[in-house]
Design a protein around this motif. Structure first.
Motif, PDB file in Angstrom:
ATOM      1  N   GLU A  38     -28.389   2.914  18.790  1.00 61.43           N
ATOM      2  CA  GLU A  38     -27.302   3.802  18.836  1.00 61.43           C
ATOM      3  C   GLU A  38     -26.527   3.592  19.907  1.00 61.43           C
ATOM      4  OE1 GLU A  38     -26.146   5.273  16.221  1.00 61.43           O
ATOM      5  OE2 GLU A  38     -28.149   5.383  14.880  1.00 61.43           O
ATOM      6  N   GLU A  41     -24.339   0.772  19.223  1.00 58.11           N
ATOM      7  CA  GLU A  41     -23.418   1.004  18.076  1.00 58.11           C
ATOM      8  C   GLU A  41     -22.296   1.606  18.405  1.00 58.11           C
ATOM      9  OE1 GLU A  41     -25.047   3.077  14.723  1.00 58.11           O
ATOM     10  OE2 GLU A  41     -26.584   1.428  14.525  1.00 58.11           O
ATOM     11  N   GLU A  60     -20.323   7.606  16.581  1.00 53.34           N
ATOM     12  CA  GLU A  60     -21.164   7.181  17.422  1.00 53.34           C
ATOM     13  C   GLU A  60     -21.364   7.733  18.572  1.00 53.34           C
ATOM     14  OE1 GLU A  60     -22.714   4.668  16.023  1.00 53.34           O
ATOM     15  OE2 GLU A  60     -21.609   3.857  14.427  1.00 53.34           O
ATOM     16  N   ASP A  63     -23.807  10.158  17.485  1.00 52.71           N
ATOM     17  CA  ASP A  63     -25.365   9.762  17.049  1.00 52.71           C
ATOM     18  C   ASP A  63     -25.951   9.455  18.560  1.00 52.71           C
ATOM     19  OD1 ASP A  63     -25.183   9.442  14.636  1.00 52.71           O
ATOM     20  OD2 ASP A  63     -24.517   7.372  14.560  1.00 52.71           O
TER      21      ASP A  63
HETATM   22 MG   LIG Z   1     -24.597   5.037  14.844  1.00 50.03          MG
END
Ligand SMILES: [Mg+2]
Length: 97
Positions: A38, A41, A60, A63
């Motif tokens: 994550e 990302e 994001e 996350d």
């Molecule tokens: Mg993500």
């Protein structure tokens, strides 16, 4: 859970109640890999934001915070207390605990 009323304590409790059992089965090492995925990302989203309208930058960030909170739960870390001790008490950010 109203987003305007969400406290960090409530969020950490929600993550524990919703995902705690599954997280415990996965274990810290595997969960840390998910967290790092994550983070990757988020890095990609940050790099693309401003030029790529399909990027979910907000998602994001959420996350990364969600998986970090999961790791804290797995290790018994009270994030609210940790943040208060690390950043708010006794001179805040420069305080060495
Ligand atoms: Mg993500």
């Amino acid at each position: 859970m109203e987003s305007a009323q969400l406290s960090f304590v409530e969020f950490q409790r929600f993550i524990a109640e919703r995902y705690g059992e599954k997280d415990g089965q996965r274990g810290v090492a595997q969960t840390f890999l998910w967290f790092m995925e994550e983070v990757g990302e988020l890095a990609s989203a940050l790099q693309k934001s401003g030029t790529d309208n399909s990027v979910d930058l907000e998602g994001e960030f959420a996350d990364v915070l969600g998986w970090l909170t999961t790791l804290a739960n797995m290790k018994g870390i009270d994030l609210t207390g940790a943040l208060q001790r690390k950043y708010l008490q006794d001179g805040g950010r420069n305080h060495k605990a």
